[in-house]
Design a protein around this motif. Structure first.
Motif, PDB file in Angstrom:
ATOM      1  N   PHE A  27     -44.642 -22.251  -4.397  1.00  0.00           N
ATOM      2  CA  PHE A  27     -45.049 -22.854  -5.468  1.00  0.00           C
ATOM      3  C   PHE A  27     -46.746 -23.057  -5.626  1.00  0.00           C
ATOM      4  O   PHE A  27     -47.519 -22.722  -4.527  1.00  0.00           O
ATOM      5  CB  PHE A  27     -44.396 -24.946  -5.719  1.00  0.00           C
ATOM      6  CG  PHE A  27     -45.636 -25.291  -4.721  1.00  0.00           C
ATOM      7  CD1 PHE A  27     -44.978 -26.162  -3.837  1.00  0.00           C
ATOM      8  CD2 PHE A  27     -46.084 -26.526  -5.040  1.00  0.00           C
ATOM      9  CE1 PHE A  27     -45.504 -26.707  -2.511  1.00  0.00           C
ATOM     10  CE2 PHE A  27     -46.489 -27.644  -4.640  1.00  0.00           C
ATOM     11  CZ  PHE A  27     -46.921 -27.496  -3.441  1.00  0.00           C
ATOM     12  N   THR A  28     -46.932 -23.123  -7.068  1.00  0.00           N
ATOM     13  CA  THR A  28     -48.632 -23.091  -7.042  1.00  0.00           C
ATOM     14  C   THR A  28     -48.655 -24.394  -6.919  1.00  0.00           C
ATOM     15  O   THR A  28     -49.436 -25.556  -7.439  1.00  0.00           O
ATOM     16  CB  THR A  28     -49.142 -22.624  -8.248  1.00  0.00           C
ATOM     17  OG1 THR A  28     -47.918 -21.153  -8.576  1.00  0.00           O
ATOM     18  CG2 THR A  28     -50.154 -22.522  -8.524  1.00  0.00           C
ATOM     19  N   LEU A  29     -50.549 -25.119  -6.014  1.00  0.00           N
ATOM     20  CA  LEU A  29     -51.001 -25.479  -5.856  1.00  0.00           C
ATOM     21  C   LEU A  29     -52.006 -26.336  -6.895  1.00  0.00           C
ATOM     22  O   LEU A  29     -52.516 -27.221  -6.916  1.00  0.00           O
ATOM     23  CB  LEU A  29     -52.142 -25.652  -4.692  1.00  0.00           C
ATOM     24  CG  LEU A  29     -51.234 -25.759  -3.356  1.00  0.00           C
ATOM     25  CD1 LEU A  29     -52.217 -25.820  -2.036  1.00  0.00           C
ATOM     26  CD2 LEU A  29     -50.966 -26.938  -3.262  1.00  0.00           C
ATOM     27  N   ASP A  30     -52.252 -24.956  -7.553  1.00  0.00           N
ATOM     28  CA  ASP A  30     -53.841 -25.379  -9.460  1.00  0.00           C
ATOM     29  C   ASP A  30     -53.274 -26.313 -10.423  1.00  0.00           C
ATOM     30  O   ASP A  30     -53.199 -26.749 -10.816  1.00  0.00           O
ATOM     31  CB  ASP A  30     -54.049 -24.023  -9.007  1.00  0.00           C
ATOM     32  CG  ASP A  30     -53.506 -23.135  -9.515  1.00  0.00           C
ATOM     33  OD1 ASP A  30     -54.014 -22.026  -9.852  1.00  0.00           O
ATOM     34  OD2 ASP A  30     -52.205 -22.871  -9.325  1.00  0.00           O
ATOM     35  N   TYR A  31     -51.833 -26.321 -10.015  1.00  0.00           N
ATOM     36  CA  TYR A  31     -51.073 -27.529 -11.093  1.00  0.00           C
ATOM     37  C   TYR A  31     -50.650 -28.969 -10.390  1.00  0.00           C
ATOM     38  O   TYR A  31     -50.822 -29.455 -11.181  1.00  0.00           O
ATOM     39  CB  TYR A  31     -49.032 -26.969 -10.800  1.00  0.00           C
ATOM     40  CG  TYR A  31     -48.958 -25.683 -11.692  1.00  0.00           C
ATOM     41  CD1 TYR A  31     -47.992 -25.555 -10.822  1.00  0.00           C
ATOM     42  CD2 TYR A  31     -49.961 -24.442 -12.344  1.00  0.00           C
ATOM     43  CE1 TYR A  31     -48.043 -23.820 -12.095  1.00  0.00           C
ATOM     44  CE2 TYR A  31     -49.756 -23.543 -12.906  1.00  0.00           C
ATOM     45  CZ  TYR A  31     -48.790 -23.200 -12.949  1.00  0.00           C
ATOM     46  OH  TYR A  31     -48.581 -21.823 -13.098  1.00  0.00           O
ATOM     47  N   TYR A  32     -51.742 -28.994  -9.304  1.00  0.00           N
ATOM     48  CA  TYR A  32     -51.265 -30.343  -8.660  1.00  0.00           C
ATOM     49  C   TYR A  32     -52.837 -30.744  -8.131  1.00  0.00           C
ATOM     50  O   TYR A  32     -53.694 -30.273  -8.084  1.00  0.00           O
ATOM     51  CB  TYR A  32     -50.649 -30.809  -8.101  1.00  0.00           C
ATOM     52  CG  TYR A  32     -49.492 -29.864  -8.109  1.00  0.00           C
ATOM     53  CD1 TYR A  32     -49.034 -29.072  -7.775  1.00  0.00           C
ATOM     54  CD2 TYR A  32     -48.403 -31.030  -8.505  1.00  0.00           C
ATOM     55  CE1 TYR A  32     -47.728 -28.831  -7.630  1.00  0.00           C
ATOM     56  CE2 TYR A  32     -47.352 -30.765  -8.420  1.00  0.00           C
ATOM     57  CZ  TYR A  32     -46.845 -29.915  -8.410  1.00  0.00           C
ATOM     58  OH  TYR A  32     -45.487 -29.769  -8.895  1.00  0.00           O
ATOM     59  N   ASP A  33     -53.398 -32.351  -7.917  1.00  0.00           N
ATOM     60  CA  ASP A  33     -54.066 -32.469  -7.176  1.00  0.00           C
ATOM     61  C   ASP A  33     -53.955 -32.738  -5.945  1.00  0.00           C
ATOM     62  O   ASP A  33     -52.366 -33.015  -6.042  1.00  0.00           O
ATOM     63  CB  ASP A  33     -54.342 -34.403  -8.007  1.00  0.00           C
ATOM     64  CG  ASP A  33     -54.842 -34.232  -9.086  1.00  0.00           C
ATOM     65  OD1 ASP A  33     -54.291 -35.149 -10.022  1.00  0.00           O
ATOM     66  OD2 ASP A  33     -56.097 -34.150 -10.067  1.00  0.00           O
ATOM     67  N   ILE A  34     -54.440 -32.557  -5.200  1.00  0.00           N
ATOM     68  CA  ILE A  34     -53.933 -32.715  -3.687  1.00  0.00           C
ATOM     69  C   ILE A  34     -54.627 -33.469  -3.006  1.00  0.00           C
ATOM     70  O   ILE A  34     -55.735 -33.500  -3.722  1.00  0.00           O
ATOM     71  CB  ILE A  34     -54.099 -30.772  -3.257  1.00  0.00           C
ATOM     72  CG1 ILE A  34     -53.633 -30.187  -4.077  1.00  0.00           C
ATOM     73  CG2 ILE A  34     -53.597 -31.717  -1.050  1.00  0.00           C
ATOM     74  CD1 ILE A  34     -51.938 -30.304  -4.125  1.00  0.00           C
ATOM     75  N   GLY A  35     -54.044 -34.531  -2.299  1.00  0.00           N
ATOM     76  CA  GLY A  35     -54.162 -35.585  -0.972  1.00  0.00           C
ATOM     77  C   GLY A  35     -54.192 -35.663   0.203  1.00  0.00           C
ATOM     78  O   GLY A  35     -53.085 -34.615   0.511  1.00  0.00           O
ATOM     79  N   TRP A  36     -54.865 -35.676   0.823  1.00  0.00           N
ATOM     80  CA  TRP A  36     -54.513 -35.824   2.588  1.00  0.00           C
ATOM     81  C   TRP A  36     -54.504 -36.915   2.584  1.00  0.00           C
ATOM     82  O   TRP A  36     -55.543 -38.606   2.210  1.00  0.00           O
ATOM     83  CB  TRP A  36     -56.044 -35.302   3.700  1.00  0.00           C
ATOM     84  CG  TRP A  36     -55.994 -33.642   2.963  1.00  0.00           C
ATOM     85  CD1 TRP A  36     -56.955 -32.496   2.196  1.00  0.00           C
ATOM     86  CD2 TRP A  36     -55.193 -32.910   3.861  1.00  0.00           C
ATOM     87  NE1 TRP A  36     -56.458 -31.757   2.926  1.00  0.00           N
ATOM     88  CE2 TRP A  36     -55.222 -31.933   3.484  1.00  0.00           C
ATOM     89  CE3 TRP A  36     -54.308 -33.556   5.147  1.00  0.00           C
ATOM     90  CZ2 TRP A  36     -55.252 -30.480   4.690  1.00  0.00           C
ATOM     91  CZ3 TRP A  36     -53.907 -31.757   5.562  1.00  0.00           C
ATOM     92  CH2 TRP A  36     -53.921 -31.123   5.505  1.00  0.00           C
ATOM     93  N   PHE A  37     -53.771 -37.995   3.855  1.00  0.00           N
ATOM     94  CA  PHE A  37     -53.407 -38.980   3.809  1.00  0.00           C
ATOM     95  C   PHE A  37     -53.057 -38.937   5.292  1.00  0.00           C
ATOM     96  O   PHE A  37     -53.043 -38.140   6.123  1.00  0.00           O
ATOM     97  CB  PHE A  37     -52.269 -39.579   3.262  1.00  0.00           C
ATOM     98  CG  PHE A  37     -52.272 -39.398   1.712  1.00  0.00           C
ATOM     99  CD1 PHE A  37     -52.276 -38.167   1.121  1.00  0.00           C
ATOM    100  CD2 PHE A  37     -52.534 -40.324   1.032  1.00  0.00           C
ATOM    101  CE1 PHE A  37     -52.045 -37.956  -0.766  1.00  0.00           C
ATOM    102  CE2 PHE A  37     -53.302 -40.736  -0.613  1.00  0.00           C
ATOM    103  CZ  PHE A  37     -53.274 -39.337  -0.726  1.00  0.00           C
TER     104      PHE A  37
END
Length: 124
Positions: A27-37
């Motif tokens: 899947f393509t990451l640029d469709y999402y906001d991405i977080g680190w936890f």
């Protein structure tokens, strides 16, 4: 199989640096906001940083501001977390997540995918 895969964790000494990567598969990451936890033993998971899919704007937890930098490379479908000046209290399993919204405190409905995590251990 759709998945997020973190890498780059390890053991470093106080004051050291690590760069974590979060790569998406199928899947393509640029469709999402991405977080680190991150989650330390015996503690609840906490938000570390996130980056907007639209503007590239970023959020950081107060505990990591000025030390950690989140970035994204959409050409590589990968998100990075550069961690400098590491402290023992940064020791945790670090997870990335594909988010529907920019937040460091996501509800279940805010997250589409979680990675499985990578261990970061900082010794004093």
């Amino acid at each position: 199989q759709v998945q997020l895969v973190e890498s780059g964790g390890g053991q470093v000494q106080f004051g050291g640096s690590l760069t974590l990567s979060c790569a998406a598969s199928r899947f393509t990451l640029d469709y999402y906001d991405i977080g680190w936890f991150r989650q330390a033993p015996g503690k609840e998971r906490e938000g570390v940083s996130c980056i907007s899919r639209k503007t590239g704007s970023t959020l950081y937890a107060d505990s990591v501001k000025g030390r950690f930098t989140i970035s994204r490379d959409n050409t590589k479908n990968t998100i990075y977390l550069q961690m400098n000046s590491l402290k023992p209290e940064d020791t945790a399993v670090y997870y990335c997540a594909a988010l529907f919204t920019m937040t460091l405190r996501p509800d279940k409905s805010d997250v589409d995918y979680w990675g499985r995590g990578t261990q970061v251990t900082v010794s004093s």
